[in-house]
Structures are given as structure tokens and as C-alpha cells.
Scaffold this motif. Structure first.
Motif, PDB file in Angstrom:
ATOM      1  N   GLU A   1      -7.775   9.046   4.240  1.00  0.00           N
ATOM      2  CA  GLU A   1      -8.268   8.364   3.331  1.00  0.00           C
ATOM      3  C   GLU A   1      -9.732   8.092   4.095  1.00  0.00           C
TER       4      GLU A   1
ATOM      5  N   ARG B   1      -2.985  10.466  -2.403  1.00  0.00           N
ATOM      6  CA  ARG B   1      -3.093   9.569  -2.924  1.00  0.00           C
ATOM      7  C   ARG B   1      -2.898   8.007  -2.615  1.00  0.00           C
ATOM      8  N   LYS B   2      -3.628   7.474  -2.852  1.00  0.00           N
ATOM      9  CA  LYS B   2      -3.578   5.340  -2.223  1.00  0.00           C
ATOM     10  C   LYS B   2      -3.154   5.206  -3.187  1.00  0.00           C
ATOM     11  N   ASN B   3      -2.448   4.312  -3.918  1.00  0.00           N
ATOM     12  CA  ASN B   3      -1.729   3.249  -4.550  1.00  0.00           C
ATOM     13  C   ASN B   3      -2.324   4.297  -5.941  1.00  0.00           C
ATOM     14  N   HIS B   4      -1.888   5.502  -6.233  1.00  0.00           N
ATOM     15  CA  HIS B   4      -2.778   6.138  -7.224  1.00  0.00           C
ATOM     16  C   HIS B   4      -3.549   6.673  -7.521  1.00  0.00           C
ATOM     17  N   GLN B   5      -4.607   6.344  -6.696  1.00  0.00           N
ATOM     18  CA  GLN B   5      -6.304   6.611  -6.806  1.00  0.00           C
ATOM     19  C   GLN B   5      -6.233   8.250  -5.278  1.00  0.00           C
ATOM     20  N   PRO B   6      -6.991   8.933  -6.573  1.00  0.00           N
ATOM     21  CA  PRO B   6      -7.000  10.240  -5.168  1.00  0.00           C
ATOM     22  C   PRO B   6      -7.654  10.146  -4.004  1.00  0.00           C
ATOM     23  N   ILE B   7      -7.388   9.779  -2.895  1.00  0.00           N
ATOM     24  CA  ILE B   7      -7.929  10.083  -1.546  1.00  0.00           C
ATOM     25  C   ILE B   7      -8.786  11.432  -1.402  1.00  0.00           C
TER      26      ILE B   7
ATOM     27  N   TYR C   1       1.025   5.772   0.174  1.00  0.00           N
ATOM     28  CA  TYR C   1       0.340   6.794  -0.226  1.00  0.00           C
ATOM     29  C   TYR C   1       1.113   7.499  -0.365  1.00  0.00           C
TER      30      TYR C   1
ATOM     31  N   THR D   1       0.770  -0.864   0.166  1.00  0.00           N
ATOM     32  CA  THR D   1      -0.058  -0.350  -0.198  1.00  0.00           C
ATOM     33  C   THR D   1       1.238   1.651  -0.219  1.00  0.00           C
TER      34      THR D   1
END
Length: 274
Positions: free
Chosen positions: A205, A150-156, A141, A139
Motif C-alpha cells: 500500500e 486490496r486493503k479492507n476491500h479498497q484497491p491498493i 489485505y 485490517t
């Protein structure tokens, strides 16, 4: 401020350091970690454990940071596992890297997967970019003022407080002061123990609502997670109401603080005597 390309380079460094120490982690027996020949476990002067994995991650990160294009590769580095520059020298620094090569050594030794690699960029006393990688959890961040979190390249992003209030606490450092603080709550809450800087990342997140740390931490423990939380819309506040800052004194110890999302929950009353 860092752009997405520069953040990707920083993420790659954290992943490389985390992946380098996984083979050591995988050989440990949680019941008797000291028996591992690869671990080289010892106790530092502050009575905290340090291992060969700490040194390996440190060397990986410091070497890779120096290879970054200017100006990033020219900034000085403060790492938990290196001799610190004197206060007379570093008090003049405007921008520098702040690194915890293995945050959560106790989690590492107990094989509960909640250890991280932390890298932060500090500018004018505040973290402006940070990466936290949990190699056993795969994982990642990251966050910066310019790119968001981002977390694993996805916005949070942080979330509104829930009921019952979800409170992150330290898995390895229980605190009587924290229990006294929680006893004063007038609303339902549940305590969620976590290791390392994952507490700040979970806040970022929206998985927890509050992280009160009413005891000592080091600057390298918090900086990367703070950068990510702030990029996600959250805050890390000292008990006097000011933003937690860095490199303002000779000691690396942080004051007590409370980390939260977009808004401090109404149930929290700040007591500067904690």
C-alpha cells in the motif's frame, strides 16, 4: 486464477480464524503471557513459541478450505501447525494451499497487535492469491493475479520510493546483517520495525519502500504477503535476481530476499554474499 467471489470466500476464512483467536489474545497480560490458562504456551523443536491460538486458527482454516467448491476445496494444505507431507509427495504438487495460522506469535504474546492470519494459494511454485488478516487491527489485505490488491476491500498499489527511504524491518528478529546492509546506503533512510507479514502489506500500500530480509524465514511466513505485494505491482526478489518461489526443495526455509515496489530503489546494491 481466483475471481472476486472466490477471493471473498478466502477473506471470510481468514477473518473467521482471526476472530476465533481474539478472545485468547484479549485475556493475555503482555508482561506475563505464560500465566494465561487459555494460552497453552509451549516451545517447538525449532525454538519458536506456539500456543492454543495457533492450533485454533489452524483448525478453523483447514476445515473451511475443505468446504470450498471444487477445485479449491480439493487442493492439499501445508500449514505451519500440521505435519508436513513428505518431500516425495509434495514435490509433485502443482497447486496447494500454504497457511500460517498465526504469523507473529511473539507479537501476539507481547500484545502489540501486529500478528496476522496468512493464507496463500501456490501454483507452479509461485503464490497466485493471498489473504492477510490482522484481527487486532481489524485490517484485511488480499490480492491475486486476477483481482489486484486490496486493503479492507479498497484497491491498493505500490508507490514510488520516498526520501528518506522507508525501510521495513522485523520487530522481533533484529539482524546484524541488516544493519551492515543499511550502513552501506548513500541516501537518507528511516527504519520502520513491524511484525509478521504486515511488512509486505505495508509495501503493497506504499507505506514503506523496501523490506530486506537477510535471514531465515519459512515459506508460510511470506507467501500470502508476496501474493498481495505482487498483485499491487511489487516484487520479492532473491539475491540472485530471481523471483522468490516455493516447494522447490525439501526444506521450507526461504533464502534471503529483498521486497520492494515497482522498482528497486537506486540506493540498493545487491550483494549475493549476504
Amino acid at each position: 486464477m481466483l475471481n472476486l467471489t472466490q477471493m471473498a470466500a478466502l477473506e471470510a476464512i481468514a477473518i473467521a480464524a482471526g476472530d476465533a483467536i481474539l478472545p485468547i489474545y484479549c485475556t493475555l497480560d503482555a508482561a506475563t503471557p505464560q500465566a494465561s490458562k487459555n494460552l497453552q504456551l509451549r516451545t517447538k523443536a525449532d525454538n519458536t513459541p506456539v500456543t492454543a491460538a495457533d492450533a485454533l486458527a489452524h483448525n478453523t482454516i483447514v476445515h473451511a478450505l475443505a468446504q470450498l467448491p471444487a477445485p479449491l476445496g480439493h487442493y492439499p494444505v501445508i500449514s505451519e501447525e500440521s505435519a508436513a507431507a513428505t518431500w516425495a509427495e509434495r514435490k509433485t504438487w502443482q497447486t496447494y494451499w500454504l497457511v500460517d495460522p498465526l504469523d507473529g506469535t511473539k507479537e501476539f504474546l507481547h500484545r502489540n497487535d501486529e500478528f496476522t492470519v496468512n493464507i496463500a494459494l501456490i501454483h507452479n511454485h509461485h503464490p497466485i492469491a493471498g489473504v492477510v488478516y490482522a484481527p487486532a487491527l481489524k485490517t484485511l489485505y488480499s490480492g491475486s493475479e486476477n483481482t489486484g490488491a486490496r486493503k479492507n476491500h479498497q484497491p491498493i498499489a505500490v508507490q514510488a520510493p520516498q526520501q528518506p527511504l522507508r525501510i521495513a524491518s522485523s520487530r522481533s528478529h533484529p539482524s546484524a546483517t541488516l544493519q551492515h546492509f543499511l550502513a552501506g546506503f548513500s541516501v537518507p533512510y528511516c527504519e520502520i520495525p513491524l511484525g509478521s507479514s504486515l511488512k509486505l502489506c505495508w509495501l503493497a500500500e506504499g507505506l514503506v519502500d523496501l523490506y530486506p530480509r537477510l535471514g531465515p524465514t519459512a515459506e508460510w511466513d511470506i507467501a500470502a504477503g508476496q501474493a498481495i505485494l505482487e498483485a499491487a505491482g511489487g516484487h520479492v526478489m532473491c539475491l540472485d535476481g530471481t523471483r522468490l518461489s516455493y516447494n522447490r526443495k525439501a526444506s521450507f526455509l526461504n533464502p534471503s530476499f529483498i521486497a520492494f515496489g515497482a522498482k528497486l530503489p537506486d540506493a540498493v546494491a545487491i550483494n549475493t554474499n549476504w
